[in-house]
Design a protein around this motif. Structure first.
Motif, PDB file in Angstrom:
ATOM      1  N   GLU A  40      43.459 -11.849  33.723  1.00  0.00           N
ATOM      2  CA  GLU A  40      43.871 -12.276  35.282  1.00  0.00           C
ATOM      3  C   GLU A  40      44.748 -12.066  36.172  1.00  0.00           C
ATOM      4  O   GLU A  40      45.282 -11.389  37.007  1.00  0.00           O
ATOM      5  CB  GLU A  40      43.885 -13.656  35.179  1.00  0.00           C
ATOM      6  N   THR A  48      50.115 -16.671  39.749  1.00  0.00           N
ATOM      7  CA  THR A  48      50.067 -18.481  39.453  1.00  0.00           C
ATOM      8  C   THR A  48      50.550 -18.476  38.254  1.00  0.00           C
ATOM      9  O   THR A  48      50.927 -19.294  38.178  1.00  0.00           O
ATOM     10  CB  THR A  48      49.003 -19.173  39.308  1.00  0.00           C
ATOM     11  N   THR A  49      50.960 -17.245  36.703  1.00  0.00           N
ATOM     12  CA  THR A  49      51.349 -17.784  36.101  1.00  0.00           C
ATOM     13  C   THR A  49      53.520 -17.292  36.106  1.00  0.00           C
ATOM     14  O   THR A  49      53.531 -16.084  36.169  1.00  0.00           O
ATOM     15  CB  THR A  49      50.680 -17.597  34.472  1.00  0.00           C
ATOM     16  N   ARG A  63      49.202 -13.117  44.985  1.00  0.00           N
ATOM     17  CA  ARG A  63      49.623 -14.478  44.011  1.00  0.00           C
ATOM     18  C   ARG A  63      49.492 -14.738  42.946  1.00  0.00           C
ATOM     19  O   ARG A  63      48.286 -15.072  42.707  1.00  0.00           O
ATOM     20  CB  ARG A  63      49.793 -15.523  44.966  1.00  0.00           C
ATOM     21  N   ASN A 113      58.841 -11.709  42.491  1.00  0.00           N
ATOM     22  CA  ASN A 113      58.923 -13.494  41.722  1.00  0.00           C
ATOM     23  C   ASN A 113      60.116 -13.916  40.863  1.00  0.00           C
ATOM     24  O   ASN A 113      60.136 -15.769  41.270  1.00  0.00           O
ATOM     25  CB  ASN A 113      57.497 -13.645  40.790  1.00  0.00           C
ATOM     26  N   LYS A 146      53.606 -13.475  36.725  1.00  0.00           N
ATOM     27  CA  LYS A 146      54.655 -12.815  38.008  1.00  0.00           C
ATOM     28  C   LYS A 146      56.149 -12.146  36.831  1.00  0.00           C
ATOM     29  O   LYS A 146      56.737 -11.129  37.879  1.00  0.00           O
ATOM     30  CB  LYS A 146      55.878 -14.216  38.210  1.00  0.00           C
ATOM     31  N   THR A 198      44.562  -9.743  39.176  1.00  0.00           N
ATOM     32  CA  THR A 198      45.696 -10.072  41.149  1.00  0.00           C
ATOM     33  C   THR A 198      46.878  -8.723  40.963  1.00  0.00           C
ATOM     34  O   THR A 198      47.626  -9.235  41.941  1.00  0.00           O
ATOM     35  CB  THR A 198      46.759 -11.384  40.539  1.00  0.00           C
TER      36      THR A 198
END
Ligand code: NI
Length: 237
Positions: free
Chosen positions: A103, A120-121, A118, A193, A125, A107
């Protein structure tokens, strides 16, 4: 040892994965080669430990993040996660770790100034920050010209203004190495991030700004006038 936060079993898995990645990346251009991956891994561990993230996920994602870079496969974003999964399936890693790592890789990439991607975890980041930090500072400058040379791009063309890309297709079109600073590299510090990533990015960003200022002066030959003017006024020449 990569990190004291990995168990001996995890260390062994990481070394096996690293060996496989190294073989795959041997053919890549110098801006996306094994030393890049090593720097991203080390930076990701550094940030991850400060941000209390899962170091095993971070190390695997950092190692595998460029095995199928979409920019090198004519924009196909499915190659990266697919190759990463293939490699992870050869070692004993829990299914949820494989899913998480894939994942993150799907991304990761910057696809143009106006295209959102973006994470998510926390682990995603951290790895994204580490990869982006390698595009900044002294190393970032070296990688920019190396990639430009690899793609046959001109260093600079003052008649071609930088473009704020709204789609990844437009981002993939040809540009110059200097425009790449304005179209991507100088935007990254604001996209960090994590707080740790942001602090390091600010410093590297300043170095690039100073470099570009000097570049444009030299391009126009204005630095020579300035240097000789100062020496003349000091009566040195
Ligand atoms: Ni990368």
């Amino acid at each position: 040892m990569i990190s004291k936060n990995l168990t001996p079993e995890q260390q062994r898995i990481v070394e096996t994965v690293a060996g496989k990645v190294r073989r795959v990346l041997n053919k890549e251009d110098p801006s996306h080669d094994w030393p890049h991956v090593r720097r991203v891994q080390n930076m990701a561990v550094f940030i991850g430990e400060r941000e209390n993230a899962d170091i095993f996920v971070i190390v695997l994602a950092a190692l595998l993040h460029d095995v199928g870079d979409w920019k090198l496969y004519r924009g196909d974003e499915t190659v990266g996660p697919r190759l990463a999964r293939q490699i992870l399936n050869t070692v004993d890693v829990p299914t949820e770790t494989v899913t998480h790592v894939c994942e993150i890789i799907a991304t990761m990439s910057f696809k143009g100034a106006g295209v959102e991607s973006r994470m998510t975890t926390l682990e995603g980041k951290v790895v994204q920050d580490a990869d982006r930090l390698d595009a900044l500072g002294a190393i970032g400058i070296a990688r920019c010209f190396s990639y430009g040379g690899h793609k046959g791009r001109p260093i600079h063309d003052s008649s071609r203004p930088p473009v704020f890309h709204q789609t990844k297709e437009s981002y993939l079109q040809e540009s110059t190495s200097i425009n790449h600073f304005y179209e991507k590299l100088l935007l990254l510090a604001d996209l960090m991030n994590t707080e740790t990533g942001r602090t390091i990015a600010r410093e590297r960003h300043r170095l690039m700004e100073g470099y570009l200022k000097k570049f444009h002066l030299e391009w126009e030959g204005l630095d020579a006038i300035h240097i000789l003017g100062v020496l003349d006024s000091l009566n040195i020449t």
